[in-house]
Design a protein around this motif. Structure first.
Motif, PDB file in Angstrom:
ATOM      1  N   ASP A 106       0.810  -1.220   0.000  1.00 46.33           N
ATOM      2  CA  ASP A 106       0.000   0.000   0.000  1.00 46.33           C
ATOM      3  C   ASP A 106       0.842   1.267   0.000  1.00 46.33           C
ATOM      4  O   ASP A 106       0.391   2.318  -0.465  1.00 46.33           O
ATOM      5  CB  ASP A 106      -0.933   0.014   1.209  1.00 46.33           C
ATOM      6  N   THR A 107       2.057   1.208   0.508  1.00 49.59           N
ATOM      7  CA  THR A 107       2.910   2.397   0.555  1.00 49.59           C
ATOM      8  C   THR A 107       3.775   2.545  -0.693  1.00 49.59           C
ATOM      9  O   THR A 107       4.515   3.523  -0.822  1.00 49.59           O
ATOM     10  CB  THR A 107       3.817   2.369   1.798  1.00 49.59           C
ATOM     11  N   TYR A 109       4.364   3.124  -4.825  1.00 49.23           N
ATOM     12  CA  TYR A 109       3.788   4.114  -5.731  1.00 49.23           C
ATOM     13  C   TYR A 109       3.501   3.513  -7.105  1.00 49.23           C
ATOM     14  O   TYR A 109       4.257   2.680  -7.598  1.00 49.23           O
ATOM     15  CB  TYR A 109       4.726   5.307  -5.908  1.00 49.23           C
ATOM     16  N   ASP A 136       0.428  12.104  -1.117  1.00 52.31           N
ATOM     17  CA  ASP A 136      -0.300  10.938  -1.630  1.00 52.31           C
ATOM     18  C   ASP A 136      -0.143  10.773  -3.128  1.00 52.31           C
ATOM     19  O   ASP A 136      -0.390   9.693  -3.667  1.00 52.31           O
ATOM     20  CB  ASP A 136      -1.795  11.052  -1.301  1.00 52.31           C
ATOM     21  N   ARG A 176       0.188   6.966  -4.318  1.00 52.08           N
ATOM     22  CA  ARG A 176       0.466   5.895  -3.379  1.00 52.08           C
ATOM     23  C   ARG A 176      -0.585   4.812  -3.609  1.00 52.08           C
ATOM     24  O   ARG A 176      -1.786   5.096  -3.651  1.00 52.08           O
ATOM     25  CB  ARG A 176       0.412   6.417  -1.945  1.00 52.08           C
ATOM     26  N   SER A 179      -3.839   4.224  -0.846  1.00 50.65           N
ATOM     27  CA  SER A 179      -4.808   5.312  -0.719  1.00 50.65           C
ATOM     28  C   SER A 179      -5.499   5.592  -2.048  1.00 50.65           C
ATOM     29  O   SER A 179      -6.700   5.914  -2.073  1.00 50.65           O
ATOM     30  CB  SER A 179      -4.121   6.584  -0.198  1.00 50.65           C
TER      31      SER A 179
END
Length: 237
Positions: A106-107, A109, A136, A176, A179
């Motif tokens: 999730d972190t 890119y 983000d 990201r 999100s």
């Protein structure tokens, strides 16, 4: 991990060609090959994922295998897979994100780019990655040069807009993974069909998106004139 998601599922109907514009040959190779070469050769990109119809996936693989031993090895080393196109651009992105999340965190890119934008510079990619720190997402933009008007009926001028506060968005757009995926999923099923730009879901979700200067040379092939312009660039004339 930084993953490039290349969108190559469009039909290119505005160009009037019998094949999608990203697969038209320019300089003896398909248009899509130019941005793939730039992305796979960029030190900041760790993986490349492609949204393409199954009918064209074989051609893409053949291209990546035929660009010389050195270039081909880099391309195949970073290539992580294909995803199927959706009913519109944003659903294609969602299909790509869903598959990317099988191997990305999730972190990480995701850098979203159009196969029909072949004049992508490594500098622009690296500037997106650098600007993303603490945010983000990132979107390259161009300032408006002409006077901009608003019209509610498409015939008469309703108001004059402040061009100093209006910008045109470009690709690649960087987000990201976690999100952005959540932001896109909030629009499923109805709203996602009306989304035109990759950054729209992020803005609607209130994500922290920073703007950086775009690159006027990084145009999208949409019309026959765009295609001929790219042909001239490749020929060096």
């Amino acid at each position: 991990m930084n993953i490039a998601l290349v969108l190559s599922g469009g039909t290119g109907t505005r160009l009037g060609s019998d094949i999608p514009k990203q697969y038209i040959e320019v300089g003896g190779r398909p248009v899509i090959s130019y941005c793939l070469e730039r992305l796979c050769g960029c030190s900041g990109i760790d993986a490349v994922h492609i949204v393409a119809d199954r009918a064209w996936q074989g051609l893409v693989m053949e291209c990546m295998q035929s660009w010389g031993v050195s270039a081909g090895s880099v391309l195949l080393e970073k290539f992580r897979g294909f995803s199927e196109p959706g009913a519109n651009r944003q659903l294609s992105i969602l299909n790509g994100l869903t598959d990317i999340r099988k191997y990305a965190g999730d972190t990480d890119y995701v850098l979203i780019h159009d196969a029909a934008r072949p004049v992508l510079s490594e500098r622009q990619v690296l500037e997106c990655l650098h600007a993303a720190k603490g945010h983000d997402g990132v979107v390259p933009v161009l300032p408006m040069k002409d006077t901009v008007y608003a019209s509610t009926d498409r015939h008469t001028i309703t108001s004059l807009l402040d061009r100093g506060s209006i910008f045109a968005g470009q690709a690649p757009e960087l987000f990201r993974v976690g999100s952005y995926y959540e932001a896109v999923m909030r629009l499923v099923p109805e709203q996602i069909l009306s989304i035109n730009g990759s950054t729209e879901p992020a803005v609607m979700a209130g994500l922290d998106i920073v703007m950086i200067p775009g690159d006027e040379a990084n145009f999208k092939i949409t019309t026959k004139e765009d295609l001929e312009n790219f042909r001239r660039m490749v020929k060096g004339t």
